[in-house]
Design an enzyme around this catalytic site. Structure first.
Site, PDB file in Angstrom:
ATOM      1  N   TYR A 160       0.809  -1.212   0.000  1.00 55.06           N
ATOM      2  CA  TYR A 160       0.000   0.000   0.000  1.00 55.06           C
ATOM      3  C   TYR A 160       0.852   1.276   0.000  1.00 55.06           C
ATOM      4  O   TYR A 160       0.308   2.373  -0.056  1.00 55.06           O
ATOM      5  CB  TYR A 160      -0.915   0.030   1.225  1.00 55.06           C
ATOM      6  N   LYS A 227       2.593 -13.740   6.219  1.00 56.42           N
ATOM      7  CA  LYS A 227       2.911 -14.733   5.192  1.00 56.42           C
ATOM      8  C   LYS A 227       4.441 -14.909   5.176  1.00 56.42           C
ATOM      9  O   LYS A 227       5.098 -14.876   4.140  1.00 56.42           O
ATOM     10  CB  LYS A 227       2.363 -14.211   3.854  1.00 56.42           C
ATOM     11  N   ASP A 280      -2.889 -17.631   5.147  1.00 57.08           N
ATOM     12  CA  ASP A 280      -3.874 -18.511   4.503  1.00 57.08           C
ATOM     13  C   ASP A 280      -4.522 -19.449   5.526  1.00 57.08           C
ATOM     14  O   ASP A 280      -5.715 -19.707   5.487  1.00 57.08           O
ATOM     15  CB  ASP A 280      -3.282 -19.285   3.321  1.00 57.08           C
ATOM     16  N   ASP A 304      -6.465  -5.944   4.926  1.00 57.49           N
ATOM     17  CA  ASP A 304      -7.548  -5.566   4.021  1.00 57.49           C
ATOM     18  C   ASP A 304      -8.435  -6.777   3.749  1.00 57.49           C
ATOM     19  O   ASP A 304      -9.657  -6.714   3.866  1.00 57.49           O
ATOM     20  CB  ASP A 304      -6.908  -5.062   2.711  1.00 57.49           C
TER      21      ASP A 304
END
Ligand code: NAD
Length: 414
Positions: A160, A227, A280, A304
Site C-alpha cells: 500500500y 505470510k 492462509d 484488508d
C-alpha cells in the site's frame, strides 16, 4: 444539534492534550466530517442523527458535537479542483478526530487512493476494525456468537506504500535492469514492478498498539497474521518484531504461545498470549475456530482481506466499522467503500458508519454515549428492523431504508 461553519468556531471547541498522552475533550468539541462519495451522503445523514441522539440520551444538553464539514473526494474536486485539499488535512490535524464517509478510487489508473494518502499524510498507522456478532445478524457460520475479534491493520507500508511502476516504462526498465544485473534476479522485461517496504519501526508500533489494547481491555490473545513462510524478510520480520517486542517491553504481561503450551488459548494468570498464524491458514481457522482469536495484528494487505472476510461472518460490510488511528489524530470510517451502484437510493446499511461513530465517542471518552448507541443498534437489529442487505437474509425482517434505520436508532434513544 449543530452543523457549524468555519466562522463559528471558537478555541473552546478544540480537543487538547493532557500532556500525558491523553486527550482533554471540551463539552462542545468541533468534529470535522467528510460526507464521502457514492453512498457516503446517505450513511452520513443517518449516522449524524444516531450520534447526536446518543450524545443527547447520555448527557442531555450538557454535551454536544459541533459538526464541521471538510471536503475530500468528488465533492472536494468539484469545489476546489483537488480531491484532498490541504485545508482538509489541516483541519483533521487541528481537531484531532474526524468522521469520514467512503471515497471512490478508480482501479488501474487515475489518481492515487485518497484514503491511502490520508492515512499516510496523517501517519494514521493503525487501522482498527472490531468484528462482533449481534443476535439476529445473518451469518454463514453455525456459531457466529463466537466471533469477537478486533483487527489491527498496519496502515502506512507494505504494497500500500504505492511504490510501483507500469510495465514498459523507463522507471520499470531501470529497476529491472538493476535487479537483473546487480542483484542476480531474473525478471521479465515486460514486467510491472511494485515494492513492498516494511520497517521494523512501523511493524513494532502497530503490534505494540494491539498488545496495549489487549491488556487494557482484558482480551486473552494477540495473533500476528503474516505470510512469513514465503516473504521472509518482510512478513517474516513482522512476526519476529512482535516476539522481540514482547521480550523487551512486555515481559511481565505477555507470554508467547510456546510459553503457555500449544493448547491453551485462555492466557495465563491474566497475561496476554502472543501467537502467530500464517495468513492462509488463519482464513481457515477464523471460520472453524473463531473463539481462538481475539486481537489480530497484521501487515496492510492481509488486513484488508481479513477485515472483509470477517465482516461477511457477521452480516456483511454494512456492519463493519473502523478507525484509522495515529499518535496525533484519528479518522473514523466504515470498512466498506462508496458502493456507487446504490448511491442516492437511501438504501444501504448505515451501521458501519454509525458504529465507527461509536468508536469515535469511545475515543473521546464519551463512554456512556458510545454504550447507548451500541445498545440501540443491537436492539434495533434484534427486533429485525433492518436495511436490505440484512433483511434479505432474515426471515420475518422489517425492511428499513438507510434513513429509516437512522430514525429507528433515534427512536430507541429518545
Ligand atoms: P464497496 O465496499 O463500496 O461495495 C461492495 C459491495 O458491498 C456493494 O456493492 C454492496 O453490495 C456491499 N456494501 C458496501 N457497503 C454497504 C453498506 N453500507 N450496506 C450494505 N451493503 C454494502 O466496494 P467496491 O464496490 O469494491 O468499491 C467502491 C469504491 O469504494 C471503489 O472506488 C473503492 O476503491 C472505494 N473504497 C473506498 C474505501 C474507503 O473509503 N475507505 C474502502 C474500500 C473501497
Amino acid at each position: 444539534m449543530s452543523l457549524i461553519t468555519p466562522n463559528e468556531i471558537t478555541e473552546a471547541g478544540q480537543i487538547g492534550s493532557d500532556g500525558r498522552g491523553g486527550w482533554v475533550v471540551p463539552d462542545r468539541p468541533v468534529i470535522p466530517f467528510i460526507e464521502g462519495d457514492g453512498t457516503g451522503p446517505d450513511i452520513w445523514r443517518a449516522t449524524r442523527m444516531a450520534l447526536d441522539a446518543a450524545v443527547k440520551a447520555a448527557y442531555g444538553s450538557s454535551k454536544e458535537i459541533l459538526w464541521l464539514e471538510i471536503l475530500a473526494g468528488e465533492k472536494a474536486y468539484a469545489a476546489t479542483g483537488s480531491y484532498l485539499p490541504e485545508e482538509t488535512l489541516n483541519s483533521i490535524i487541528q481537531y484531532k478526530v474526524a468522521l469520514k464517509g467512503p471515497l471512490t478510487t478508480p482501479v488501474g489508473g487515475g489518481f492515487r487512493s485518497i484514503n491511502v494518502t490520508l492515512r499516510q499524510r496523517l501517519d494514521l498507522y493503525a487501522c482498527i476494525r472490531p468484528v462482533k456478532f449481534f443476535p439476529q445478524l445473518p451469518s454463514p457460520l453455525k456459531h457466529p456468537e463466537k466471533i469477537d475479534m478486533v483487527v489491527f491493520r498496519e496502515n502506512t507500508e507494505d504494497v500500500y506504500a504505492g511504490i510501483e511502476w507500469p510495465a514498459g516504462t523507463d522507471e520499470a526498465a531501470k529497476v529491472i535492469e538493476f535487479l537483473n544485473d546487480q542483484m542476480g534476479c531474473r525478471i521479465r522485461q515486460d514486467s510491472a514492478i511494485g515494492v513492498k517496504p516494511m520497517s521494523s519501526f512501523a511493524s513494532r508500533r502497530l503490534i505494540k498498539m494491539a498488545v496495549n489494547y489487549a491488556l487494557r481491555t482484558g482480551r486473552p490473545s494477540v495473533t500476528m497474521m503474516h505470510k512469513g513462510n514465503i516473504m521472509k524478510y518482510t512478513e517474516g520480520a513482522f512476526r519476529e518484531c512482535g516476539y522481540q517486542l514482547a521480550k523487551e517491553e512486555f515481559s511481565e504481561t505477555v507470554l508467547t504461545e510456546d510459553e503457555v503450551g500449544r493448547l491453551s488459548e485462555k492466557g495465563s494468570a491474566g497475561k496476554v498470549v502472543l501467537k502467530d498464524r500464517i495468513a492462509d491458514m488463519l482464513f481457515q481457522q477464523v471460520l472453524l475456530r473463531p473463539e481462538e482469536f481475539s486481537v489480530i495484528a497484521t501487515p496492510n494487505l492481509n488486513g484488508d482481506y481479513i477485515s472483509d472476510a470477517l465482516a461477511a461472518q457477521i452480516g456483511g460490510l454494512g456492519m463493519a466499522p473502523g478507525a484509522n488511528v495515529g499518535d496525533e489524530a484519528a479518522v473514523f470510517e466504515a470498512t466498506h467503500g462508496s458502493a456507487p451502484k446504490y448511491a442516492n437510493q437511501d438504501k444501504v446499511n448505515p451501521c458501519s458508519l454509525i458504529l465507527s461513530g461509536g468508536m469515535m465517542l469511545e475515543h473521546l471518552g464519551w463512554t456512556e454515549a458510545a454504550e447507548a448507541l451500541q445498545r440501540a443498534v443491537q436492539e434495533t437489529i434484534a427486533a429485525k428492523q433492518m436495511t436490505y442487505d440484512l433483511a434479505r437474509q432474515t426471515e420475518g425482517a422489517t425492511l428499513l431504508s438507510c434513513s429509516g434505520f437512522g430514525a429507528a436508532i433515534v427512536q430507541r434513544l429518545a
